[in-house]
Design a protein around this motif. Structure first.
Motif, PDB file in Angstrom:
ATOM      1  N   LYS A   1      -7.158   0.635  13.641  1.00  0.00           N
ATOM      2  CA  LYS A   1      -8.420   0.260  14.280  1.00  0.00           C
ATOM      3  C   LYS A   1      -9.068  -0.937  13.604  1.00  0.00           C
ATOM      4  O   LYS A   1      -9.697  -1.762  14.270  1.00  0.00           O
ATOM      5  N   THR A   2      -8.934  -1.022  12.285  1.00  0.00           N
ATOM      6  CA  THR A   2      -9.601  -2.092  11.546  1.00  0.00           C
ATOM      7  C   THR A   2      -8.763  -3.352  11.441  1.00  0.00           C
ATOM      8  O   THR A   2      -9.191  -4.326  10.833  1.00  0.00           O
ATOM      9  N   LEU A   3      -7.557  -3.335  11.973  1.00  0.00           N
ATOM     10  CA  LEU A   3      -6.662  -4.498  11.961  1.00  0.00           C
ATOM     11  C   LEU A   3      -6.178  -4.867  10.569  1.00  0.00           C
ATOM     12  O   LEU A   3      -5.713  -5.977  10.346  1.00  0.00           O
ATOM     13  N   ILE A   4      -6.284  -3.945   9.614  1.00  0.00           N
ATOM     14  CA  ILE A   4      -5.749  -4.185   8.275  1.00  0.00           C
ATOM     15  C   ILE A   4      -4.248  -3.927   8.319  1.00  0.00           C
ATOM     16  O   ILE A   4      -3.807  -2.869   8.762  1.00  0.00           O
ATOM     17  N   ARG A   5      -3.464  -4.903   7.862  1.00  0.00           N
ATOM     18  CA  ARG A   5      -2.015  -4.808   7.947  1.00  0.00           C
ATOM     19  C   ARG A   5      -1.395  -5.099   6.576  1.00  0.00           C
ATOM     20  O   ARG A   5      -0.998  -6.224   6.288  1.00  0.00           O
ATOM     21  N   PRO A   6      -1.315  -4.103   5.700  1.00  0.00           N
ATOM     22  CA  PRO A   6      -0.627  -4.310   4.419  1.00  0.00           C
ATOM     23  C   PRO A   6       0.789  -4.837   4.651  1.00  0.00           C
ATOM     24  O   PRO A   6       1.465  -4.430   5.604  1.00  0.00           O
ATOM     25  N   GLY A   7       1.242  -5.726   3.763  1.00  0.00           N
ATOM     26  CA  GLY A   7       2.578  -6.292   3.928  1.00  0.00           C
ATOM     27  C   GLY A   7       3.660  -5.231   3.922  1.00  0.00           C
ATOM     28  O   GLY A   7       4.535  -5.200   4.787  1.00  0.00           O
ATOM     29  N   GLN A   8       3.613  -4.339   2.932  1.00  0.00           N
ATOM     30  CA  GLN A   8       4.528  -3.204   2.869  1.00  0.00           C
ATOM     31  C   GLN A   8       3.695  -1.932   2.806  1.00  0.00           C
ATOM     32  O   GLN A   8       2.720  -1.854   2.055  1.00  0.00           O
ATOM     33  N   LEU A   9       4.097  -0.958   3.601  1.00  0.00           N
ATOM     34  CA  LEU A   9       3.357   0.294   3.716  1.00  0.00           C
ATOM     35  C   LEU A   9       4.320   1.438   3.414  1.00  0.00           C
ATOM     36  O   LEU A   9       5.301   1.652   4.140  1.00  0.00           O
ATOM     37  N   LEU A  10       4.053   2.144   2.332  1.00  0.00           N
ATOM     38  CA  LEU A  10       4.925   3.223   1.861  1.00  0.00           C
ATOM     39  C   LEU A  10       4.167   4.534   2.024  1.00  0.00           C
ATOM     40  O   LEU A  10       3.161   4.756   1.359  1.00  0.00           O
ATOM     41  N   VAL A  11       4.643   5.391   2.892  1.00  0.00           N
ATOM     42  CA  VAL A  11       3.887   6.586   3.277  1.00  0.00           C
ATOM     43  C   VAL A  11       4.730   7.846   3.135  1.00  0.00           C
ATOM     44  O   VAL A  11       5.840   7.918   3.677  1.00  0.00           O
ATOM     45  N   GLU A  12       4.194   8.833   2.424  1.00  0.00           N
ATOM     46  CA  GLU A  12       4.805  10.158   2.466  1.00  0.00           C
ATOM     47  C   GLU A  12       4.099  10.963   3.547  1.00  0.00           C
ATOM     48  O   GLU A  12       2.896  11.209   3.469  1.00  0.00           O
ATOM     49  N   PHE A  13       4.856  11.355   4.579  1.00  0.00           N
ATOM     50  CA  PHE A  13       4.322  12.178   5.655  1.00  0.00           C
ATOM     51  C   PHE A  13       4.515  13.650   5.300  1.00  0.00           C
ATOM     52  O   PHE A  13       5.541  14.043   4.749  1.00  0.00           O
TER      53      PHE A  13
ATOM     54  N   LEU B   1       0.864  -1.176   0.000  1.00  0.00           N
ATOM     55  CA  LEU B   1       0.000   0.000   0.000  1.00  0.00           C
ATOM     56  C   LEU B   1       0.901   1.226   0.000  1.00  0.00           C
ATOM     57  O   LEU B   1       1.668   1.440   0.940  1.00  0.00           O
ATOM     58  N   LYS B   2       0.811   2.010  -1.060  1.00  0.00           N
ATOM     59  CA  LYS B   2       1.564   3.253  -1.166  1.00  0.00           C
ATOM     60  C   LYS B   2       0.602   4.419  -1.057  1.00  0.00           C
ATOM     61  O   LYS B   2      -0.451   4.417  -1.702  1.00  0.00           O
ATOM     62  N   MET B   3       0.939   5.417  -0.248  1.00  0.00           N
ATOM     63  CA  MET B   3       0.085   6.600  -0.217  1.00  0.00           C
ATOM     64  C   MET B   3       0.895   7.885  -0.097  1.00  0.00           C
ATOM     65  O   MET B   3       1.728   8.055   0.772  1.00  0.00           O
ATOM     66  N   ASP B   4       0.609   8.757  -1.047  1.00  0.00           N
ATOM     67  CA  ASP B   4       1.118  10.127  -1.062  1.00  0.00           C
ATOM     68  C   ASP B   4      -0.111  11.000  -1.226  1.00  0.00           C
ATOM     69  O   ASP B   4      -0.506  11.349  -2.331  1.00  0.00           O
ATOM     70  N   ILE B   5      -0.754  11.320  -0.103  1.00  0.00           N
ATOM     71  CA  ILE B   5      -2.090  11.919  -0.147  1.00  0.00           C
ATOM     72  C   ILE B   5      -2.150  13.261   0.580  1.00  0.00           C
ATOM     73  O   ILE B   5      -3.181  13.648   1.122  1.00  0.00           O
ATOM     74  N   GLU B   6      -1.025  13.958   0.575  1.00  0.00           N
ATOM     75  CA  GLU B   6      -0.971  15.379   0.945  1.00  0.00           C
ATOM     76  C   GLU B   6      -1.590  15.730   2.292  1.00  0.00           C
ATOM     77  O   GLU B   6      -2.408  16.627   2.411  1.00  0.00           O
ATOM     78  N   GLY B   7      -1.228  14.972   3.314  1.00  0.00           N
ATOM     79  CA  GLY B   7      -1.663  15.312   4.665  1.00  0.00           C
ATOM     80  C   GLY B   7      -2.783  14.461   5.223  1.00  0.00           C
ATOM     81  O   GLY B   7      -3.048  14.468   6.424  1.00  0.00           O
TER      82      GLY B   7
ATOM     83  N   VAL C   1       7.657  -2.532   6.555  1.00  0.00           N
ATOM     84  CA  VAL C   1       7.212  -3.888   6.241  1.00  0.00           C
ATOM     85  C   VAL C   1       6.675  -4.488   7.529  1.00  0.00           C
ATOM     86  O   VAL C   1       7.211  -4.243   8.623  1.00  0.00           O
ATOM     87  N   HIS C   2       5.586  -5.259   7.418  1.00  0.00           N
ATOM     88  CA  HIS C   2       5.036  -5.889   8.628  1.00  0.00           C
ATOM     89  C   HIS C   2       5.819  -7.154   8.930  1.00  0.00           C
ATOM     90  O   HIS C   2       6.126  -7.943   8.036  1.00  0.00           O
ATOM     91  N   ARG C   3       6.149  -7.332  10.203  1.00  0.00           N
ATOM     92  CA  ARG C   3       7.019  -8.444  10.588  1.00  0.00           C
ATOM     93  C   ARG C   3       6.424  -9.811  10.248  1.00  0.00           C
ATOM     94  O   ARG C   3       7.152 -10.786  10.078  1.00  0.00           O
ATOM     95  N   SER C   4       5.073  -9.888  10.139  1.00  0.00           N
ATOM     96  CA  SER C   4       4.447 -11.164   9.810  1.00  0.00           C
ATOM     97  C   SER C   4       4.838 -11.638   8.412  1.00  0.00           C
ATOM     98  O   SER C   4       4.800 -12.845   8.138  1.00  0.00           O
ATOM     99  N   ARG C   5       5.211 -10.715   7.516  1.00  0.00           N
ATOM    100  CA  ARG C   5       5.610 -11.084   6.161  1.00  0.00           C
ATOM    101  C   ARG C   5       7.059 -11.550   6.081  1.00  0.00           C
ATOM    102  O   ARG C   5       7.485 -12.066   5.049  1.00  0.00           O
ATOM    103  N   LEU C   6       7.813 -11.355   7.138  1.00  0.00           N
ATOM    104  CA  LEU C   6       9.231 -11.707   7.129  1.00  0.00           C
ATOM    105  C   LEU C   6       9.473 -13.106   7.653  1.00  0.00           C
ATOM    106  O   LEU C   6      10.612 -13.587   7.640  1.00  0.00           O
ATOM    107  N   ARG C   7       8.436 -13.783   8.110  1.00  0.00           N
ATOM    108  CA  ARG C   7       8.615 -15.117   8.680  1.00  0.00           C
ATOM    109  C   ARG C   7       8.848 -16.147   7.588  1.00  0.00           C
ATOM    110  O   ARG C   7       8.294 -16.044   6.527  1.00  0.00           O
TER     111      ARG C   7
END
Length: 233
Positions: free
Chosen positions: A176-188, A159-165, A227-233
């Motif tokens: 809250k929803t317990l959704i855990r993308p394997g890799q999360l790419l975020v522009e803060f 999941l990549k997001m560059d959504i300007e704030g 990266v979520h640690r569950s994907r590294l197992r």
């Protein structure tokens, strides 16, 4: 070389002023995909042709999305509700595995106000108004959970997001929803968020508390790759 060193120095100054020392972990060989402006590093060993890729915030640079398709032969679901992006996408010749959706992502379903850029050549629209003369549009947005349900996806690999704030609300909702993308790419966007680096520090801490490991921070200190640690197992 000098520009690179200046960017790193600027990043370190911003982090130090905010009392923020993100710890980058070595979790796998990363590969940078896309242009200097629109690219991201990913861990390629965790991606294949069946991977589910969500790309939030397209603008006028889909170099990352196209590189993902070319390298892994996977589908990319790209999302952007802004009129600038929709017009640009309509003029492109796109590969069959690139799917564009004219909606945005947020921490709630509905519509939000986005302000259009006033600087000529800029394509970034934002929820935050930085000048009183900016015009605005109402755009449709959905939660990640809603989008997954409509796409009939049980998980997300990247999941990549560059959504300007707007990334802060999305991260809070993901947790809250317990959704855990394997890799999360975020522009803060701590440069435009009112609370600055403190907001980024909080979000990074929350992500780490639910199992995300930080494997890259850009020279400017805006783009974070997890990266979520569950994907590294």
């Amino acid at each position: 070389m000098i520009k690179s060193l200046l960017r790193v120095a600027r990043r370190e100054f911003t982090f130090r002023m905010g009392g923020f020392r993100p710890s980058i972990e070595k979790v796998g060989e990363a590969k940078y995909l896309g242009s200097v402006y629109g690219g991201w590093p990913v861990i390629p060993s965790l991606i294949n042709a069946d991977s589910i890729i969500y790309s939030f915030g397209v603008g006028q640079d889909i170099s990352f999305d196209l590189a993902m398709i070319e390298l892994f032969h996977c589908k990319v679901q790209a999302f952007d509700p802004t009129p600038i992006c929709k017009e640009w996408i309509s003029q492109q010749s796109l590969p069959p595995k690139f799917f564009f959706h004219p909606i945005g992502v947020a921490g709630q379903d509905g519509t939000i106000t986005m302000y259009l850029p006033i600087v000529e050549g800029s394509v970034s629209c934002s929820e935050q108004q930085t000048s009183r003369i900016q015009s605005s549009v109402q755009v449709p947005v959905q939660r990640v959970e809603t989008i997954m349900r409509e796409q009939n996806d049980a998980h997300i690999d990247v999941l990549k997001m560059d959504i300007e704030g707007s990334e802060i609300g999305v991260i809070d909702d993901l947790i809250k929803t317990l959704i855990r993308p394997g890799q999360l790419l975020v522009e803060f966007h701590h440069r435009i968020n009112r609370s600055g680096i403190a907001t980024t520090k909080r979000s990074v801490g929350l992500l780490q508390s639910v199992g995300y490991q930080l494997f890259h921070v850009s020279e400017l200190g805006d783009e974070f790759s997890f990266v979520h640690r569950s994907r590294l197992r």
